[in-house]
Scaffold this motif. Structure first.
Motif, PDB file in Angstrom:
ATOM      1  N   ALA A  39       0.427  -6.687  -4.929  1.00 43.60           N
ATOM      2  CA  ALA A  39       1.558  -6.541  -4.000  1.00 43.60           C
ATOM      3  C   ALA A  39       1.337  -5.399  -3.013  1.00 43.60           C
ATOM      4  O   ALA A  39       1.628  -5.533  -1.829  1.00 43.60           O
ATOM      5  N   VAL A  40       0.811  -4.272  -3.484  1.00 44.68           N
ATOM      6  CA  VAL A  40       0.680  -3.118  -2.588  1.00 44.68           C
ATOM      7  C   VAL A  40      -0.493  -3.239  -1.635  1.00 44.68           C
ATOM      8  O   VAL A  40      -0.545  -2.534  -0.636  1.00 44.68           O
ATOM      9  N   VAL A  41      -1.433  -4.128  -1.941  1.00 40.39           N
ATOM     10  CA  VAL A  41      -2.562  -4.329  -1.036  1.00 40.39           C
ATOM     11  C   VAL A  41      -2.122  -5.124   0.191  1.00 40.39           C
ATOM     12  O   VAL A  41      -2.671  -4.966   1.275  1.00 40.39           O
ATOM     13  N   LYS A  42      -1.082  -5.927   0.022  1.00 42.13           N
ATOM     14  CA  LYS A  42      -0.574  -6.720   1.144  1.00 42.13           C
ATOM     15  C   LYS A  42      -0.028  -5.808   2.231  1.00 42.13           C
ATOM     16  O   LYS A  42       0.475  -4.727   1.978  1.00 42.13           O
ATOM     17  N   ARG A  43      -0.091  -6.261   3.460  1.00 41.76           N
ATOM     18  CA  ARG A  43       0.454  -5.519   4.595  1.00 41.76           C
ATOM     19  C   ARG A  43       1.965  -5.343   4.464  1.00 41.76           C
ATOM     20  O   ARG A  43       2.650  -6.221   3.990  1.00 41.76           O
ATOM     21  N   GLY A  44       2.458  -4.189   4.867  1.00 43.87           N
ATOM     22  CA  GLY A  44       3.894  -3.953   4.915  1.00 43.87           C
ATOM     23  C   GLY A  44       4.490  -3.324   3.674  1.00 43.87           C
ATOM     24  O   GLY A  44       5.664  -3.049   3.633  1.00 43.87           O
ATOM     25  N   MET A  45       3.708  -3.065   2.652  1.00 43.01           N
ATOM     26  CA  MET A  45       4.228  -2.485   1.415  1.00 43.01           C
ATOM     27  C   MET A  45       4.049  -0.963   1.458  1.00 43.01           C
ATOM     28  O   MET A  45       3.440  -0.377   0.582  1.00 43.01           O
ATOM     29  N   LYS A  46       4.574  -0.326   2.466  1.00 47.92           N
ATOM     30  CA  LYS A  46       4.288   1.094   2.697  1.00 47.92           C
ATOM     31  C   LYS A  46       4.811   2.020   1.596  1.00 47.92           C
ATOM     32  O   LYS A  46       4.051   2.771   1.014  1.00 47.92           O
ATOM     33  N   ALA A  47       6.114   1.979   1.295  1.00 49.50           N
ATOM     34  CA  ALA A  47       6.686   2.891   0.295  1.00 49.50           C
ATOM     35  C   ALA A  47       6.104   2.603  -1.084  1.00 49.50           C
ATOM     36  O   ALA A  47       5.745   3.526  -1.829  1.00 49.50           O
TER      37      ALA A  47
END
Length: 174
Positions: free
Chosen positions: A105-113
């Motif tokens: 999930a965090v590798v995907k774009r847009g998962m900044k926080a």
């Protein structure tokens, strides 16, 4: 005392009043960590604050790198009865520090926080265990070295790695 000579018994510290005054704000922040937050968020915050307090109170980095991974336990399950595992166990085994679904999930774009949360967990865990944090992020998230280094840079710039550091070449076992 050399870390290899430590038998695991309690170490009595006498940091002095000046040091206690310096770490008091951190202890206050630790006491206010929100128990209703997701476990990974609360754990990350506690590891960060505790690491900063210990860094102030104990300049002896070798003792810290040896002891802390055995003193900090994480519960990686959302259930209240999930098993606890120490940072030392996580980093000494082939097991993951974070669940695979979270890494994806965090590798995907847009998962900044969320990405910053995970970078903070991985960096803190690796640094406390005396392992290279960039390598830990790279392996755990399956990203190139350059991406891992960039995300760590961004987490540090966002204040998420404050008080955490890693000395290359210095292993946790002294």
């Amino acid at each position: 005392m050399h870390p290899d000579a430590w038998d695991g018994s309690a170490l009595v510290l006498q940091p002095g009043v000046d040091i206690l005054h310096r770490i008091e704000p951190l202890w206050r922040q630790i006491s206010l960590v929100n128990e209703t937050a997701p476990p990974e968020v609360a754990t990350t915050r506690l590891i960060s604050l505790f690491s900063r307090a210990v860094e102030i109170a104990l300049p002896t980095q070798a003792i810290l790198q040896t002891a802390i991974p055995h003193c900090i336990a994480l519960q990686l399950s959302d259930s209240d009865d999930g098993a606890w595992i120490t940072v030392a166990d996580l980093t000494a085994s082939d097991g993951r520090v974070i669940p695979e679904w979270m890494a994806e999930a965090v590798v995907k774009r847009g998962m900044k926080a969320e990405r910053l949360d995970v970078i903070e967990i991985l960096y803190g865990t690796a640094a406390l265990a005396g392992l290279p944090p960039v390598k830990a992020v790279q392996v755990e998230l399956g990203v190139p070295h350059r991406t891992a280094a960039d995300w760590i840079y961004k987490a540090r710039a966002a204040g998420r790695l404050e008080g955490m550091s890693y000395t290359p070449g210095r292993q946790a076992d002294g």
